[in-house]
Enzyme design. Structure first.
Site, PDB file in Angstrom:
ATOM      1  N   MET A   1       1.199  -1.442  -0.288  1.00 27.30           N
ATOM      2  CA  MET A   1      -0.050  -0.326  -0.201  1.00 27.30           C
ATOM      3  C   MET A   1       1.060   1.358  -0.210  1.00 27.30           C
ATOM      4  O   MET A   1       0.709   1.586   1.516  1.00 27.30           O
ATOM      5  CB  MET A   1      -0.820  -0.011   1.188  1.00 27.30           C
ATOM      6  CG  MET A   1      -1.721  -1.293   1.078  1.00 27.30           C
ATOM      7  SD  MET A   1      -2.449  -1.473   2.620  1.00 27.30           S
ATOM      8  CE  MET A   1      -1.159  -2.605   3.779  1.00 27.30           C
TER       9      MET A   1
ATOM     10  N   GLN B   1     -10.876   2.726  -0.014  1.00 30.24           N
ATOM     11  CA  GLN B   1     -10.697   4.106   0.805  1.00 30.24           C
ATOM     12  C   GLN B   1     -11.437   5.204   0.208  1.00 30.24           C
ATOM     13  O   GLN B   1     -12.620   5.721   0.701  1.00 30.24           O
ATOM     14  CB  GLN B   1      -9.700   5.191   0.464  1.00 30.24           C
ATOM     15  CG  GLN B   1      -8.535   3.219   1.123  1.00 30.24           C
ATOM     16  CD  GLN B   1      -6.973   3.866   1.094  1.00 30.24           C
ATOM     17  OE1 GLN B   1      -6.698   4.544  -0.117  1.00 30.24           O
ATOM     18  NE2 GLN B   1      -5.989   3.132   2.002  1.00 30.24           N
TER      19      GLN B   1
ATOM     20  N   THR C   1       2.256   1.914   5.762  1.00 26.83           N
ATOM     21  CA  THR C   1       1.287   2.784   5.474  1.00 26.83           C
ATOM     22  C   THR C   1       0.558   3.429   6.319  1.00 26.83           C
ATOM     23  O   THR C   1       0.445   2.906   7.481  1.00 26.83           O
ATOM     24  CB  THR C   1      -0.057   2.559   4.668  1.00 26.83           C
ATOM     25  OG1 THR C   1      -0.781   2.830   3.857  1.00 26.83           O
ATOM     26  CG2 THR C   1      -0.608   1.018   5.493  1.00 26.83           C
ATOM     27  N   ASN C   2       0.354   4.823   5.731  1.00 23.57           N
ATOM     28  CA  ASN C   2       0.239   5.969   7.561  1.00 23.57           C
ATOM     29  C   ASN C   2      -1.120   6.432   7.193  1.00 23.57           C
ATOM     30  O   ASN C   2      -2.181   5.514   7.972  1.00 23.57           O
ATOM     31  CB  ASN C   2       0.700   7.588   7.197  1.00 23.57           C
ATOM     32  CG  ASN C   2       2.330   7.762   7.090  1.00 23.57           C
ATOM     33  OD1 ASN C   2       2.489   8.062   8.837  1.00 23.57           O
ATOM     34  ND2 ASN C   2       2.586   6.902   6.527  1.00 23.57           N
ATOM     35  N   THR C   3      -2.619   6.097   5.880  1.00 23.05           N
ATOM     36  CA  THR C   3      -3.302   6.322   6.153  1.00 23.05           C
ATOM     37  C   THR C   3      -3.967   5.045   6.950  1.00 23.05           C
ATOM     38  O   THR C   3      -5.149   4.884   7.336  1.00 23.05           O
ATOM     39  CB  THR C   3      -3.812   6.387   4.437  1.00 23.05           C
ATOM     40  OG1 THR C   3      -3.423   7.703   3.713  1.00 23.05           O
ATOM     41  CG2 THR C   3      -5.866   6.523   4.338  1.00 23.05           C
TER      42      THR C   3
ATOM     43  N   CYS D   1       3.439  10.213   4.507  1.00 22.58           N
ATOM     44  CA  CYS D   1       2.434   9.128   3.284  1.00 22.58           C
ATOM     45  C   CYS D   1       3.716   8.014   2.975  1.00 22.58           C
ATOM     46  O   CYS D   1       5.007   9.074   2.803  1.00 22.58           O
ATOM     47  CB  CYS D   1       1.565   9.482   2.048  1.00 22.58           C
ATOM     48  SG  CYS D   1       1.736   8.293   0.894  1.00 22.58           S
ATOM     49  N   THR D   2       3.938   6.870   3.124  1.00 20.69           N
ATOM     50  CA  THR D   2       5.386   5.934   3.100  1.00 20.69           C
ATOM     51  C   THR D   2       5.519   6.310   1.712  1.00 20.69           C
ATOM     52  O   THR D   2       7.072   6.233   1.264  1.00 20.69           O
ATOM     53  CB  THR D   2       4.523   4.657   3.445  1.00 20.69           C
ATOM     54  OG1 THR D   2       3.321   3.872   2.628  1.00 20.69           O
ATOM     55  CG2 THR D   2       4.627   4.517   4.677  1.00 20.69           C
ATOM     56  N   GLU D   3       4.963   6.711   0.777  1.00 16.54           N
ATOM     57  CA  GLU D   3       5.742   7.175  -0.593  1.00 16.54           C
ATOM     58  C   GLU D   3       6.533   8.478  -0.530  1.00 16.54           C
ATOM     59  O   GLU D   3       7.182   8.847  -1.890  1.00 16.54           O
ATOM     60  CB  GLU D   3       4.459   6.903  -1.849  1.00 16.54           C
ATOM     61  CG  GLU D   3       4.118   5.540  -2.464  1.00 16.54           C
ATOM     62  CD  GLU D   3       3.411   4.805  -1.107  1.00 16.54           C
ATOM     63  OE1 GLU D   3       3.007   4.279  -0.793  1.00 16.54           O
ATOM     64  OE2 GLU D   3       2.319   6.164  -0.334  1.00 16.54           O
TER      65      GLU D   3
END
Length: 231
Positions: A10, A52, A83-85, A196-198
């Site tokens: 994710m 989501q 993932t943060n979300t 956000c991990t991206e």
């Protein structure tokens, strides 16, 4: 060494960063040919993303709870949700397993407090920037959070889903993010969370004089220290 359970995919673009960072740090800590003991379950992000944006968080929680149980059954001794979300459903996952889950917002808040930061900017998906599950967690640690304005939030969200999660890194998007970082600093933020991990694929600390807190790096480091029994 405890066995780490990674719930990833994710997106997989950032999950591979977790895998690399964790193994690099284990090697640095233990030397030789050491690498991390871990179990990785990578989901199909298209299914999660659709739910989501439909607002069906209960369904996403059910999927990730089942994944958490699978990872635990495979031998993981604690969970890292990459993932943060999706920490929005962390409590749902925790209720489904008997092993600890390391919360990414708590890990980040602890790093901020170590640095004496009391007011921080936050970049992430709209869900992370706008909903209480993440903001409230930071505020519970006594940290004031500043988020971008509505137009900026929409642009940041769009770049994450339409570019970064697909491995696309564009110079104009990088410039946009750095402009937002400056605006948050001008509003009183002592640093900015890459929530956000991206986002770490797009901007890094070397791009700005403003302190950036990359949640992927912070979370991966926490996983290493927990696996080695140091926290």
């Amino acid at each position: 060494m405890k066995t780490i359970g990674l719930i990833g995919g994710m997106s997989w673009e950032s999950t591979q960063t977790y895998y690399r960072l964790i193994n690099q740090r284990i090697r640095e800590e233990l030397g030789g040919l050491h690498s991390a003991k871990l179990v990785l379950y990578s989901v199909d992000f298209a299914e999660i993303e659709a739910l989501q944006h439909q607002g069906d968080w209960q369904a996403t929680g059910e999927i990730l709870s089942s994944v958490g149980q699978s990872v635990e059954s495979a031998g993981a001794e604690f969970l890292v949700l990459c993932t943060n979300t999706m920490h929005k459903v962390a409590s749902q996952i925790e209720s489904a397993v008997s092993i600890p889950l390391l919360d990414i917002a708590d890990a980040t808040a602890n790093r901020l407090k170590e640095d004496g930061v009391t007011c921080v900017g936050l970049l992430g998906t709209r869900f992370t920037m706008e909903q209480v599950f993440y903001l409230g967690r930071l505020e519970d640690h006594g940290i004031q959070v500043v988020v971008p304005d509505e137009r900026q939030r929409e642009s940041i969200h769009s770049v994450i889903y339409n570019e970064l999660c697909k491995g696309v890194v564009r110079p104009d998007s990088k410039a946009l993010y750095l402009d937002v970082v400056v605006s948050l600093s001008e509003r009183g933020a002592q640093g900015v969370i890459l929530g956000c991990t991206e986002i770490g694929l797009l901007i890094q600390s070397s791009d700005t004089e403003i302190k950036l807190y990359d949640t992927t790096e912070i979370h991966a480091e926490q996983a290493v220290q927990y696996a080695l029994g140091r926290i």
